[in-house]
Design a protein around this motif. Structure first.
Motif, PDB file in Angstrom:
ATOM      1  N   ALA A  31       0.847  -1.319   0.115  1.00 45.72           N
ATOM      2  CA  ALA A  31       0.021  -0.057   0.060  1.00 45.72           C
ATOM      3  C   ALA A  31       0.780   1.190   0.054  1.00 45.72           C
ATOM      4  O   ALA A  31       0.343   2.398  -0.385  1.00 45.72           O
ATOM      5  CB  ALA A  31      -1.009  -0.017   1.153  1.00 45.72           C
ATOM      6  N   CYS A  32       2.237   1.290   0.385  1.00 47.59           N
ATOM      7  CA  CYS A  32       2.957   2.382   0.615  1.00 47.59           C
ATOM      8  C   CYS A  32       3.376   2.811  -0.965  1.00 47.59           C
ATOM      9  O   CYS A  32       3.862   4.113  -0.976  1.00 47.59           O
ATOM     10  CB  CYS A  32       4.157   2.216   1.491  1.00 47.59           C
ATOM     11  N   THR A  33       3.075   2.004  -2.097  1.00 47.20           N
ATOM     12  CA  THR A  33       3.716   2.370  -3.157  1.00 47.20           C
ATOM     13  C   THR A  33       2.287   2.548  -4.089  1.00 47.20           C
ATOM     14  O   THR A  33       2.740   2.736  -5.343  1.00 47.20           O
ATOM     15  CB  THR A  33       4.373   1.073  -3.731  1.00 47.20           C
ATOM     16  N   LYS A  34       1.301   2.631  -3.489  1.00 45.08           N
ATOM     17  CA  LYS A  34       0.012   3.113  -4.442  1.00 45.08           C
ATOM     18  C   LYS A  34       0.311   4.384  -5.114  1.00 45.08           C
ATOM     19  O   LYS A  34      -0.143   4.556  -6.210  1.00 45.08           O
ATOM     20  CB  LYS A  34      -1.134   3.889  -3.622  1.00 45.08           C
ATOM     21  N   THR A  35       1.121   5.493  -4.623  1.00 44.96           N
ATOM     22  CA  THR A  35       1.563   6.637  -5.485  1.00 44.96           C
ATOM     23  C   THR A  35       2.871   6.537  -5.834  1.00 44.96           C
ATOM     24  O   THR A  35       3.736   6.339  -4.877  1.00 44.96           O
ATOM     25  CB  THR A  35       1.169   7.912  -4.380  1.00 44.96           C
ATOM     26  N   PRO A  36       3.365   6.650  -7.019  1.00 47.31           N
ATOM     27  CA  PRO A  36       4.907   6.535  -7.456  1.00 47.31           C
ATOM     28  C   PRO A  36       5.424   7.671  -6.624  1.00 47.31           C
ATOM     29  O   PRO A  36       5.090   8.844  -6.793  1.00 47.31           O
ATOM     30  CB  PRO A  36       4.801   6.903  -8.870  1.00 47.31           C
ATOM     31  N   LEU A  37       6.640   7.559  -5.918  1.00 44.38           N
ATOM     32  CA  LEU A  37       7.324   8.272  -5.161  1.00 44.38           C
ATOM     33  C   LEU A  37       8.896   8.335  -5.762  1.00 44.38           C
ATOM     34  O   LEU A  37       9.838   8.507  -4.878  1.00 44.38           O
ATOM     35  CB  LEU A  37       7.289   7.983  -3.658  1.00 44.38           C
ATOM     36  N   ASP A  38       9.032   8.210  -6.828  1.00 44.73           N
ATOM     37  CA  ASP A  38      10.484   8.120  -7.523  1.00 44.73           C
ATOM     38  C   ASP A  38      10.937   9.448  -7.469  1.00 44.73           C
ATOM     39  O   ASP A  38      12.304   9.493  -7.180  1.00 44.73           O
ATOM     40  CB  ASP A  38      10.395   7.640  -8.917  1.00 44.73           C
ATOM     41  N   GLY A  39      10.400  10.503  -7.328  1.00 46.94           N
ATOM     42  CA  GLY A  39      10.981  11.891  -7.420  1.00 46.94           C
ATOM     43  C   GLY A  39      10.251  12.568  -6.191  1.00 46.94           C
ATOM     44  O   GLY A  39       9.487  12.013  -5.526  1.00 46.94           O
ATOM     45  N   TRP A  40      11.025  13.451  -5.799  1.00 49.97           N
ATOM     46  CA  TRP A  40      10.404  14.352  -4.480  1.00 49.97           C
ATOM     47  C   TRP A  40       8.819  14.655  -4.765  1.00 49.97           C
ATOM     48  O   TRP A  40       8.679  15.285  -5.856  1.00 49.97           O
ATOM     49  CB  TRP A  40      11.231  15.639  -4.143  1.00 49.97           C
ATOM     50  N   GLN A  41       8.124  14.609  -3.711  1.00 48.89           N
ATOM     51  CA  GLN A  41       6.724  15.080  -4.048  1.00 48.89           C
ATOM     52  C   GLN A  41       6.268  15.641  -2.377  1.00 48.89           C
ATOM     53  O   GLN A  41       6.716  14.605  -1.535  1.00 48.89           O
ATOM     54  CB  GLN A  41       5.770  14.274  -4.552  1.00 48.89           C
ATOM     55  N   SER A  42       4.846  15.945  -2.331  1.00 44.78           N
ATOM     56  CA  SER A  42       4.523  16.257  -1.112  1.00 44.78           C
ATOM     57  C   SER A  42       3.982  14.895  -0.678  1.00 44.78           C
ATOM     58  O   SER A  42       3.601  14.028  -1.605  1.00 44.78           O
ATOM     59  CB  SER A  42       3.268  17.023  -1.247  1.00 44.78           C
ATOM     60  N   GLN A  43       3.904  14.604   0.535  1.00 40.38           N
ATOM     61  CA  GLN A  43       3.344  13.330   0.993  1.00 40.38           C
ATOM     62  C   GLN A  43       2.066  12.916   0.880  1.00 40.38           C
ATOM     63  O   GLN A  43       1.160  13.889   1.359  1.00 40.38           O
ATOM     64  CB  GLN A  43       3.848  13.161   2.676  1.00 40.38           C
ATOM     65  N   PRO A  44       1.475  11.991   0.188  1.00 39.31           N
ATOM     66  CA  PRO A  44       0.294  11.559  -0.048  1.00 39.31           C
ATOM     67  C   PRO A  44      -0.531  11.477   1.102  1.00 39.31           C
ATOM     68  O   PRO A  44      -0.095  10.943   2.083  1.00 39.31           O
ATOM     69  CB  PRO A  44       0.232  10.481  -0.991  1.00 39.31           C
ATOM     70  N   LEU A  45      -1.754  11.997   1.057  1.00 44.25           N
ATOM     71  CA  LEU A  45      -2.764  11.737   2.212  1.00 44.25           C
ATOM     72  C   LEU A  45      -2.972  10.384   2.395  1.00 44.25           C
ATOM     73  O   LEU A  45      -3.397   9.865   3.470  1.00 44.25           O
ATOM     74  CB  LEU A  45      -3.788  12.492   2.084  1.00 44.25           C
ATOM     75  N   SER A  46      -2.837   9.620   1.292  1.00 42.20           N
ATOM     76  CA  SER A  46      -3.323   8.261   1.365  1.00 42.20           C
ATOM     77  C   SER A  46      -2.035   7.202   2.335  1.00 42.20           C
ATOM     78  O   SER A  46      -2.306   6.253   2.514  1.00 42.20           O
ATOM     79  CB  SER A  46      -3.426   7.680   0.220  1.00 42.20           C
ATOM     80  N   LEU A  47      -0.885   7.850   2.416  1.00 46.82           N
ATOM     81  CA  LEU A  47       0.149   7.284   2.943  1.00 46.82           C
ATOM     82  C   LEU A  47      -0.211   7.077   4.527  1.00 46.82           C
ATOM     83  O   LEU A  47      -0.210   7.986   5.194  1.00 46.82           O
ATOM     84  CB  LEU A  47       1.399   8.120   2.831  1.00 46.82           C
ATOM     85  N   ASP A  48      -0.180   5.870   4.889  1.00 46.12           N
ATOM     86  CA  ASP A  48      -0.350   5.490   6.524  1.00 46.12           C
ATOM     87  C   ASP A  48       0.938   5.626   7.172  1.00 46.12           C
ATOM     88  O   ASP A  48       1.829   4.545   7.171  1.00 46.12           O
ATOM     89  CB  ASP A  48      -1.018   4.163   6.448  1.00 46.12           C
ATOM     90  N   GLU A  49       1.192   6.816   7.977  1.00 43.18           N
ATOM     91  CA  GLU A  49       2.606   6.822   8.736  1.00 43.18           C
ATOM     92  C   GLU A  49       2.685   5.875   9.706  1.00 43.18           C
ATOM     93  O   GLU A  49       3.693   5.601  10.041  1.00 43.18           O
ATOM     94  CB  GLU A  49       2.335   8.448   9.222  1.00 43.18           C
ATOM     95  N   THR A  50       1.461   5.278  10.255  1.00 41.04           N
ATOM     96  CA  THR A  50       1.741   4.282  11.402  1.00 41.04           C
ATOM     97  C   THR A  50       2.506   3.176  11.036  1.00 41.04           C
ATOM     98  O   THR A  50       2.744   2.308  11.747  1.00 41.04           O
ATOM     99  CB  THR A  50       0.286   3.997  11.829  1.00 41.04           C
TER     100      THR A  50
END
Length: 132
Positions: free
Chosen positions: A26-45
Motif C-alpha cells: 500500500a505504501c507504493t500506491k502513489t509513485p514516489l520516485d521523485g520528491w513530492q508532497s507526502q500523499p494523504l493516503s500514506l499511512d504513517e503508522t
C-alpha cells in the motif's frame, strides 16, 4: 536523536531493502520516485524512522543542491547526494510491511509546511563531497 547514516551505510541499507521488497504494498500506491508532497493516503503508522542524514555536528547543513546534467529537484533520476539539500535534512523511514525505504523532510516557508517524500533507490546514491 536518530542514528546518523553516512552515504556508505545508506547505500548498504538501500541495497538490502531493495532485495527484500519484491511484493506490492500500500505504501507504493502513489509513485514516489521523485520528491513530492507526502500523499494523504500514506499511512504513517506503518513506517519506522530508522535514521537521519543530518550530521549531529552540523547545526546548519548547506542549502546547495547537487543536480548534474538535466536533472532537477523532482526528477526521478536525480542523484541522492546525502551531503546536499534536501538530503542533508532527511530522515530515513522504512515501511514495516514491505521494507521499502523512503527519504522524508519538512519543507518550510513563510506560511506553510510541506512534508516531502521520495523513495530511496540504491543506484541513485552518490557520495559527493561538498566544495571547499
Amino acid at each position: 536523536m536518530a542514528q546518523y547514516l553516512n552515504a556508505a551505510t545508506l547505500l548498504d541499507l538501500a541495497r538490502a531493502a531493495q532485495a527484500r521488497a519484491t511484493a506490492p504494498c500500500a505504501c507504493t500506491k502513489t509513485p514516489l520516485d521523485g520528491w513530492q508532497s507526502q500523499p494523504l493516503s500514506l499511512d504513517e503508522t506503518q513506517f519506522e524512522d530508522i535514521g537521519t542524514l543530518t550530521p549531529e555536528d552540523d547545526p546548519e547543513p548547506t542549502f546547495s543542491e547537487y543536480l548534474p546534467g538535466k536533472t532537477n529537484y523532482c526528477s526521478a533520476d536525480a542523484p541522492i547526494a546525502p551531503r546536499y539539500f534536501p538530503y542533508n535534512r532527511c530522515a530515513v523511514w522504512q515501511c514495516s510491511l514491505c521494507t521499502r525505504l523512503y527519504l522524508r523532510y519538512v519543507e518550510g516557508g513563510g506560511y506553510f509546511v510541506d512534508r516531502r517524500i521520495r523513495a530511496l533507490r540504491a543506484e541513485l546514491i552518490e557520495d559527493v563531497p561538498l566544495p571547499g
